[in-house]
Design a protein around this motif. Structure first.
Motif, PDB file in Angstrom:
ATOM      1  N   SER A 198      40.784  30.077  54.142  1.00  0.00           N
ATOM      2  CA  SER A 198      39.696  30.685  54.015  1.00  0.00           C
ATOM      3  C   SER A 198      39.806  32.104  53.364  1.00  0.00           C
ATOM      4  CB  SER A 198      38.736  30.973  55.607  1.00  0.00           C
ATOM      5  OG  SER A 198      38.602  30.019  56.266  1.00  0.00           O
ATOM      6  N   GLU A 199      40.725  32.747  53.446  1.00  0.00           N
ATOM      7  CA  GLU A 199      40.911  34.160  52.585  1.00  0.00           C
ATOM      8  C   GLU A 199      41.252  33.555  51.214  1.00  0.00           C
ATOM      9  OE1 GLU A 199      40.620  37.782  51.623  1.00  0.00           O
ATOM     10  OE2 GLU A 199      40.229  36.955  53.833  1.00  0.00           O
ATOM     11  N   ARG A 200      42.226  32.769  50.990  1.00  0.00           N
ATOM     12  CA  ARG A 200      42.414  32.282  49.791  1.00  0.00           C
ATOM     13  C   ARG A 200      41.465  31.889  48.865  1.00  0.00           C
ATOM     14  NH1 ARG A 200      46.878  27.732  49.337  1.00  0.00           N
ATOM     15  NH2 ARG A 200      45.120  26.288  49.318  1.00  0.00           N
ATOM     16  N   ARG A 201      40.751  30.834  49.529  1.00  0.00           N
ATOM     17  CA  ARG A 201      39.342  30.428  48.858  1.00  0.00           C
ATOM     18  C   ARG A 201      38.331  31.700  48.441  1.00  0.00           C
ATOM     19  NH1 ARG A 201      37.599  24.506  51.130  1.00  0.00           N
ATOM     20  NH2 ARG A 201      39.621  23.474  50.405  1.00  0.00           N
ATOM     21  N   ARG A 202      38.206  32.511  49.201  1.00  0.00           N
ATOM     22  CA  ARG A 202      37.326  33.574  49.218  1.00  0.00           C
ATOM     23  C   ARG A 202      37.769  34.384  47.836  1.00  0.00           C
ATOM     24  NH1 ARG A 202      36.524  33.982  54.899  1.00  0.00           N
ATOM     25  NH2 ARG A 202      38.345  35.188  55.134  1.00  0.00           N
ATOM     26  N   SER A 203      39.105  34.509  48.039  1.00  0.00           N
ATOM     27  CA  SER A 203      39.615  35.314  46.729  1.00  0.00           C
ATOM     28  C   SER A 203      39.704  34.730  45.381  1.00  0.00           C
ATOM     29  CB  SER A 203      41.532  35.630  47.049  1.00  0.00           C
ATOM     30  OG  SER A 203      41.480  36.235  48.261  1.00  0.00           O
ATOM     31  N   GLN A 204      39.684  33.369  45.486  1.00  0.00           N
ATOM     32  CA  GLN A 204      39.450  32.511  44.274  1.00  0.00           C
ATOM     33  C   GLN A 204      38.133  32.747  43.687  1.00  0.00           C
ATOM     34  OE1 GLN A 204      40.578  28.537  45.436  1.00  0.00           O
ATOM     35  NE2 GLN A 204      42.784  29.024  45.062  1.00  0.00           N
ATOM     36  N   GLU A 205      37.120  32.640  44.707  1.00  0.00           N
ATOM     37  CA  GLU A 205      35.685  32.797  44.389  1.00  0.00           C
ATOM     38  C   GLU A 205      35.487  34.326  43.812  1.00  0.00           C
ATOM     39  OE1 GLU A 205      33.684  31.919  48.001  1.00  0.00           O
ATOM     40  OE2 GLU A 205      33.932  29.876  47.790  1.00  0.00           O
ATOM     41  N   ALA A 206      36.117  35.185  44.474  1.00  0.00           N
ATOM     42  CA  ALA A 206      35.851  36.547  43.918  1.00  0.00           C
ATOM     43  C   ALA A 206      36.395  36.801  42.510  1.00  0.00           C
ATOM     44  CB  ALA A 206      36.540  37.656  44.809  1.00  0.00           C
ATOM     45  N   LEU A 207      37.544  36.100  42.268  1.00  0.00           N
ATOM     46  CA  LEU A 207      38.227  36.268  40.836  1.00  0.00           C
ATOM     47  C   LEU A 207      37.119  35.439  39.820  1.00  0.00           C
ATOM     48  CD1 LEU A 207      40.669  36.878  39.159  1.00  0.00           C
ATOM     49  CD2 LEU A 207      41.794  34.806  39.608  1.00  0.00           C
ATOM     50  N   GLU A 208      36.523  34.407  40.173  1.00  0.00           N
ATOM     51  CA  GLU A 208      35.792  33.653  39.197  1.00  0.00           C
ATOM     52  C   GLU A 208      34.533  34.617  39.095  1.00  0.00           C
ATOM     53  OE1 GLU A 208      34.956  30.031  41.115  1.00  0.00           O
ATOM     54  OE2 GLU A 208      36.791  29.295  40.776  1.00  0.00           O
ATOM     55  N   GLU A 209      34.013  35.188  39.954  1.00  0.00           N
ATOM     56  CA  GLU A 209      32.956  36.282  40.008  1.00  0.00           C
ATOM     57  C   GLU A 209      33.342  37.195  39.091  1.00  0.00           C
ATOM     58  OE1 GLU A 209      29.112  37.898  40.015  1.00  0.00           O
ATOM     59  OE2 GLU A 209      29.835  35.675  40.535  1.00  0.00           O
ATOM     60  N   ALA A 210      34.530  37.950  39.402  1.00  0.00           N
ATOM     61  CA  ALA A 210      34.775  38.907  38.034  1.00  0.00           C
ATOM     62  C   ALA A 210      34.981  38.422  36.973  1.00  0.00           C
ATOM     63  CB  ALA A 210      36.083  39.508  38.770  1.00  0.00           C
ATOM     64  N   HIS A 211      35.430  37.228  36.661  1.00  0.00           N
ATOM     65  CA  HIS A 211      35.490  36.878  35.275  1.00  0.00           C
ATOM     66  C   HIS A 211      34.270  36.496  34.577  1.00  0.00           C
ATOM     67  CE1 HIS A 211      39.653  36.381  34.881  1.00  0.00           C
ATOM     68  NE2 HIS A 211      39.863  35.350  35.962  1.00  0.00           N
ATOM     69  N   ARG A 212      33.111  35.952  35.402  1.00  0.00           N
ATOM     70  CA  ARG A 212      31.877  36.062  34.831  1.00  0.00           C
ATOM     71  C   ARG A 212      31.342  37.545  34.688  1.00  0.00           C
ATOM     72  NH1 ARG A 212      26.446  35.982  36.592  1.00  0.00           N
ATOM     73  NH2 ARG A 212      27.093  37.022  38.559  1.00  0.00           N
ATOM     74  N   GLN A 213      31.625  38.472  35.404  1.00  0.00           N
ATOM     75  CA  GLN A 213      30.891  39.687  35.262  1.00  0.00           C
ATOM     76  C   GLN A 213      31.792  40.255  34.031  1.00  0.00           C
ATOM     77  OE1 GLN A 213      28.336  41.208  36.487  1.00  0.00           O
ATOM     78  NE2 GLN A 213      28.272  39.731  38.402  1.00  0.00           N
ATOM     79  N   ALA A 214      32.923  40.138  33.794  1.00  0.00           N
ATOM     80  CA  ALA A 214      33.476  40.505  32.369  1.00  0.00           C
ATOM     81  C   ALA A 214      32.787  39.845  31.361  1.00  0.00           C
ATOM     82  CB  ALA A 214      35.007  40.347  32.681  1.00  0.00           C
ATOM     83  N   GLY A 215      32.660  38.651  31.139  1.00  0.00           N
ATOM     84  CA  GLY A 215      31.889  38.008  30.343  1.00  0.00           C
ATOM     85  C   GLY A 215      30.688  38.625  29.879  1.00  0.00           C
ATOM     86  N   MET A 216      29.753  39.037  31.018  1.00  0.00           N
ATOM     87  CA  MET A 216      28.439  39.411  30.697  1.00  0.00           C
ATOM     88  C   MET A 216      28.643  40.762  30.231  1.00  0.00           C
ATOM     89  SD  MET A 216      26.635  38.440  34.233  1.00  0.00           S
ATOM     90  CE  MET A 216      24.985  39.128  34.089  1.00  0.00           C
ATOM     91  N   ALA A 217      29.531  41.575  30.638  1.00  0.00           N
ATOM     92  CA  ALA A 217      29.709  42.914  30.118  1.00  0.00           C
ATOM     93  C   ALA A 217      30.029  42.904  28.622  1.00  0.00           C
ATOM     94  CB  ALA A 217      30.759  43.646  30.891  1.00  0.00           C
ATOM     95  N   GLU A 218      31.038  41.903  28.213  1.00  0.00           N
ATOM     96  CA  GLU A 218      31.409  41.956  26.873  1.00  0.00           C
ATOM     97  C   GLU A 218      30.088  41.513  25.931  1.00  0.00           C
ATOM     98  OE1 GLU A 218      34.581  39.527  24.042  1.00  0.00           O
ATOM     99  OE2 GLU A 218      34.408  39.156  26.175  1.00  0.00           O
TER     100      GLU A 218
END
Length: 700
Positions: A414-434
């Motif tokens: 469960s923790e690994r999947r939550r980390s993967q989802e958080a990483l994907e969300e961080a990538h999405r936020q970085a794209g929006m900021a750019e």
């Protein structure tokens, strides 16, 4: 030192690191506030006083002209008061804490205005007298030229003050970004050091514990000379002391036994011969049994203490046929089944509504046939809550090589999947900021031209000479009843010349207003296109706004948007357009790239001052249905090491730069199917940026 004390010391180090990070952030924030205060104490008052001086000077000129036109010396004397007000405002501005060069400009401007006022007071008083000499017109023309020069110098001073204030505010913004970066870096470094210290303490603790375990194993094997760890005042130290006391007691007991065995040696010697044969086989059997028991203890300890959920089952080819023979504590903690309740239970009890039963059965079918199987499944705890798990099932073989049992190991992911989802969300936020950074940067480039055009329009509309046209019309209307008013009346004789000058001034102002309004409209259209393009990019991932147009026309539009800044910097622009047909191009995206490149070229040429430099913008065919547009400058140039990363996000060589513009331009060129490259022969030898694009459909 006790272990719990070491643990709380580590926690205290982390808290102290956080407090240090907060202190660093507060210090940087205070420094940024001081920088903002220094920027506004001089530049903002200087900008306001320069603008007030300009308005007072315009009022002084208007009073001079009104006094001459109306023949009123009192108006000329009022103009003297306005001149004194201009002198006072300029003196106040020069007294501000500006740099030495700027103060020198203001002192020169004060001297010029004082000389102008002294000459104008005398001349205009004579012209406003009832019978002015006729030879004063050349002197009046000279004073008007000087007035226009002084007005331009006041406007230039005001512009420099406003630009300086804008630059200082940009530096303050960059300092705030630097503050956030330093604070985060300091916090990460301090936390890393604290965690490293905790890790070192734990490593020293486990090393002593391992040494004690090795000594106990040697003592169990009969080696009473095993070296124990050094004494200390913590838990391990007390355990080592107890162990040493036990070893001493064992040695003493062995001494007693040796004394008792001395009398039995003869008896033993007699029985030895009888038991020799039996003892040999019995010894071998005991050794084998001890070895087996030792291996079983090690295996049991490993399975019991491992953090993974481990079960040993019967060799069933499906979860429903695989009954649990043994389950370790980790399995019980994860699933909620007690060890007694888990004995004999089939593993299909872990299947829930979301479990892939076919994959679950496949894992055990593969293991039952002699292979290893791995997979991820959604499982269910005893209380009905689901959890994702990674399974590994392998066979246990008997002495004949057959599968006698299965070992199933699974862990909660469960923790690994939550980390993967958080990483994907961080990538999405970085794209929006750019994307947001690109919009702000491109709109900011265009707003510079909008601001200059709006300022020039405002200056032209505020020209007080237009009011004199109304006064001249009233004067004509008042003199209509007089015969030969234009020849006999002194004011009438002056009126034609004045109307001629005023008409020329109005025509020039009207032409400037038309040109500035057109530039302002182009800039607003470009801003709208940037916003529309980024909205389209956010919806579908790319922009496809292509129209038939000339590449040279897009270059001219970019130069026109930057023309006010180029004129102020007195930078010459060379155009090298090759004859080419119209092409299907994304006009606004190319325009935003060229505006950025021309602005960078202008800044590079200014940075190379006092060496004179220019800018060249050109177009040519690149062959293969592709178009080449270049922007070259004679500025400061680019170092070889910087050419490799000039288009990287956040990289800049300009003081106060952000590193977003060229990165965004390179991305825009790639999205249009082209590329943006840079060349330079080194520092001080200029640079050349080339934009290569596919032309699409063309018209002859």
């Amino acid at each position: 030192m006790r272990f719990i004390v070491k643990y709380w010391l580590g926690i205290g180090a982390v808290v102290a690191g956080y407090a240090a990070t907060v202190a660093i952030g507060a210090a940087l924030s205070l420094r940024n506030e001081e920088r903002m205060s220094d920027a506004t104490q001089a530049l903002f008052p200087a900008t306001i006083r320069s603008q007030q001086a300009r308005y007072a000077f315009e009022r002084q000129l208007r009073l001079y002209e009104d006094g001459v036109v109306q023949g009123e010396p009192d108006l000329v004397r009022q103009a003297q008061s306005s001149g004194a007000e201009v002198q006072s405002l300029l003196d106040d501005t020069a007294a501000l804490p500006l740099d030495a060069a700027e103060r020198q400009r203001f002192r020169a401007l004060i001297s010029r205005h004082r000389q102008f006022s002294e000459a104008a007071d005398g001349l205009y008083l004579r012209m406003a007298s009832p019978a002015p000499p006729g030879s004063l017109q050349p002197q009046a023309a000279t004073l008007r030229d000087e007035a226009r020069s002084i007005r331009g110098e006041i406007n230039a001073c005001m512009t420099r003050m406003a630009d300086g204030l804008s630059r200082n505010l940009d530096l303050a913004t960059a300092a705030m970004q630097h503050q956030r970066t330093v604070t985060i870096a300091a916090f990460v470094a301090i936390v890393a050091c604290s965690l490293a210290a905790i890790a070192v303490v734990m490593m020293l603790w486990t090393r002593r514990l391992k040494s004690l375990l090795q000594a106990s194993d040697r003592l169990a094997g009969g080696d009473y000379a095993a070296v124990l760890p050094g004494a200390s005042d913590d838990e391990l130290g007390r355990l080592t002391a107890s162990f040493a006391a036990m070893r001493g007691a064992v040695k003493a007991r062995i001494g007693e036994l040796r004394a008792l065995s001395a009398g039995l040696e003869e008896t033993v010697r007699q029985r030895t011969a009888e038991l020799a044969g039996k003892n040999a086989s019995l010894t071998a059997e005991i050794a084998e049994r001890q070895r087996t028991e030792h291996e079983l203890r090690l295996l049991e300890a490993a399975i019991t203490n491992i953090n993974e959920a481990v079960v040993i089952t019967t060799p069933g080819p499906s979860p429903g046929q695989a009954a649990i023979v043994h389950a370790n504590p980790a399995f019980c903690n994860l699933t909620g089944w007690e060890e007694d309740a888990a004995q004999g239970m089939s593993l299909d009890a872990l299947a829930g509504p979301g479990t892939d039963l076919e994959r679950f059965a496949g894992l055990f079918a593969t293991a039952a046939s002699g292979g290893d199987a791995t997979g991820e499944l959604l499982c269910r705890r005893r209380d009905g809550r689901g959890y994702p798990a990674e399974w590994h099932v392998c066979p246990i073989r008997d002495v004949d090589g057959g599968v006698c049992n299965l070992v199933a190991v699974h862990r909660d992911i469960s923790e690994r999947r939550r980390s993967q989802e958080a990483l994907e969300e961080a990538h999405r936020q970085a794209g929006m900021a750019e994307i947001a950074t690109g919009v702000l940067h491109n709109v900011g480039n265009v707003l510079n031209s909008v601001n200059v055009s709006a300022g020039r329009i405002t200056d032209r509309l505020a020209d007080p000479r237009l009011e004199n046209l109304v006064r001249a019309a009233e004067l004509l209307r008042a003199g209509a009843a007089q015969t030969d008013f234009l020849r006999t009346d002194e004011r009438g004789r002056r009126l034609p010349d004045y109307l001629g000058l005023l008409a020329g001034h109005i025509a020039d102002a009207h032409a400037v207003l038309r040109e500035e309004a057109r530039c302002l409209g182009d800039a607003v259209d470009h801003i709208k296109s940037i916003v529309a393009m980024q909205q389209s990019y956010a919806r579908i991932g790319t922009s496809t706004m292509r129209t038939l147009c000339q590449a040279s026309a897009i270059c001219d539009d970019a130069l026109r948007l930057e023309q006010p800044a180029l004129d102020r910097a007195r930078i010459a622009v060379r155009r090298a357009y090759a004859p080419m047909p119209e092409a299907s191009l994304d006009r606004h995206r190319i325009l935003q790239i060229l505006v950025n490149l021309v602005a960078n070229a202008r800044q590079a040429v200014l940075a190379a001052a006092p060496r004179a430099g220019g800018i060249e913008v050109g177009t040519a065919s690149a062959g293969g249905g592709r178009l080449l547009i270049w922007v070259a400058d004679d500025g400061v140039g680019i170092a070889d090491g910087d050419l490799e990363r000039i288009f990287g996000h956040g990289f800049t060589t300009k003081p106060g730069g952000h590193g977003f513009g060229l990165h965004r331009c390179a991305n825009a060129a790639a999205e249009m199917g082209g590329r943006l490259t840079a060349r330079s022969d080194g520092p001080g030898r200029g640079a050349r940026f080339e934009l290569e694009l596919p032309t699409g459909r063309t018209t002859p």
